[in-house]
Scaffold this active site. Structure first.
Site, PDB file in Angstrom:
ATOM      1  N   ILE A  59      67.212 -11.614  51.091  1.00 57.16           N
ATOM      2  CA  ILE A  59      68.095 -11.855  52.231  1.00 57.16           C
ATOM      3  C   ILE A  59      67.777 -10.696  53.172  1.00 57.16           C
ATOM      4  CG2 ILE A  59      70.463 -11.937  53.085  1.00 57.16           C
ATOM      5  CD1 ILE A  59      71.282 -13.033  50.311  1.00 57.16           C
ATOM      6  N   PRO A  60      67.056 -10.964  54.262  1.00 52.37           N
ATOM      7  CA  PRO A  60      66.440  -9.895  55.060  1.00 52.37           C
ATOM      8  C   PRO A  60      67.402  -9.119  55.966  1.00 52.37           C
ATOM      9  CG  PRO A  60      65.980 -12.013  56.056  1.00 52.37           C
ATOM     10  CD  PRO A  60      66.726 -12.292  54.769  1.00 52.37           C
ATOM     11  N   CYS A  61      68.269  -8.331  55.368  1.00 51.07           N
ATOM     12  CA  CYS A  61      69.242  -7.555  56.131  1.00 51.07           C
ATOM     13  C   CYS A  61      68.562  -6.523  57.023  1.00 51.07           C
ATOM     14  CB  CYS A  61      70.255  -6.892  55.201  1.00 51.07           C
ATOM     15  SG  CYS A  61      69.527  -5.919  53.886  1.00 51.07           S
ATOM     16  N   HIS A  62      67.321  -6.152  56.705  1.00 50.02           N
ATOM     17  CA  HIS A  62      66.605  -5.195  57.544  1.00 50.02           C
ATOM     18  C   HIS A  62      66.309  -5.771  58.931  1.00 50.02           C
ATOM     19  CE1 HIS A  62      63.405  -7.614  55.723  1.00 50.02           C
ATOM     20  NE2 HIS A  62      62.604  -7.223  56.715  1.00 50.02           N
TER      21      HIS A  62
END
Length: 187
Positions: free
Chosen positions: A140-143
């Site tokens: 889950i690409p929170c970056h």
């Protein structure tokens, strides 16, 4: 009610040592790189103290291979990796689903995700909280979720916002002011 069984694997990538934990339903925890296998394992087990080292399923092995290619700079789409978000708040699940739609080399903001979910600007803080508590960072690409105005914002992974910047740069994303249009006169 039986307690869920979590297994995990620590593995090396070009970015450092990562950890992945899973249940029968999917990935339950992903630990972004640290400099040593021991520190990665310690951080992973802090969140899943009952997890045991395990033999990865074929789906987990595919995810591990994809993570290794990601940290080598290959464009990877993690949106099909099964995740197990059991126990997460329903709104956080919605936030995570929206974040998973932000593809390689793209970014969004906390406020934009809140608006996409039909919530008002005050929900941007909730989006920020969800990103800070993301159990499967990278997958889950929170970056890729930035603060207002395209500012880097926080990052709770090892290395903090420096790690976030490094991951975005790996994807070809430059965060910050544009380079000056006028060149120096070299006096």
């Amino acid at each position: 009610m039986a307690q869920k069984v979590h297994q995990y694997l620590i593995f090396e990538t070009a970015g450092g040592f990562c950890g992945i934990a899973w249940s029968d339903a999917g990935v339950t925890r992903f630990q972004l790189p640290t400099k040593s296998a021991e520190s990665t394992e310690r951080l992973l087990l802090r969140r899943l103290p009952a997890a045991e080292p395990g033999t990865p399923t074929s789906q987990i092995l595919e995810a591990v291979a994809a993570v290794k290619r990601y940290f080598e700079g290959e464009e990877i789409d993690f949106s099909t990796v099964a995740v197990d978000l059991d126990g997460q708040d329903a709104f956080f699940r919605d936030i995570y689903a929206a974040a998973r739609r932000v593809g390689w080399g793209r970014t969004t903001t906390y406020g934009t995700l809140a608006k996409e979910l039909g919530a008002g600007p005050e929900a941007a803080r909730d989006v920020g909280q969800a990103m800070a508590k993301n159990p499967v960072a990278l997958i889950i690409p929170c970056h890729r979720v930035l603060a207002a105005g395209g500012k880097i914002g926080g990052f709770s992974a090892p290395g903090g916002s420096t790690s976030k910047l490094r991951m975005l740069e790996l994807e070809g994303v430059h965060v910050g002011p544009p380079p000056p249009a006028q060149q120096s006169l070299d006096f």
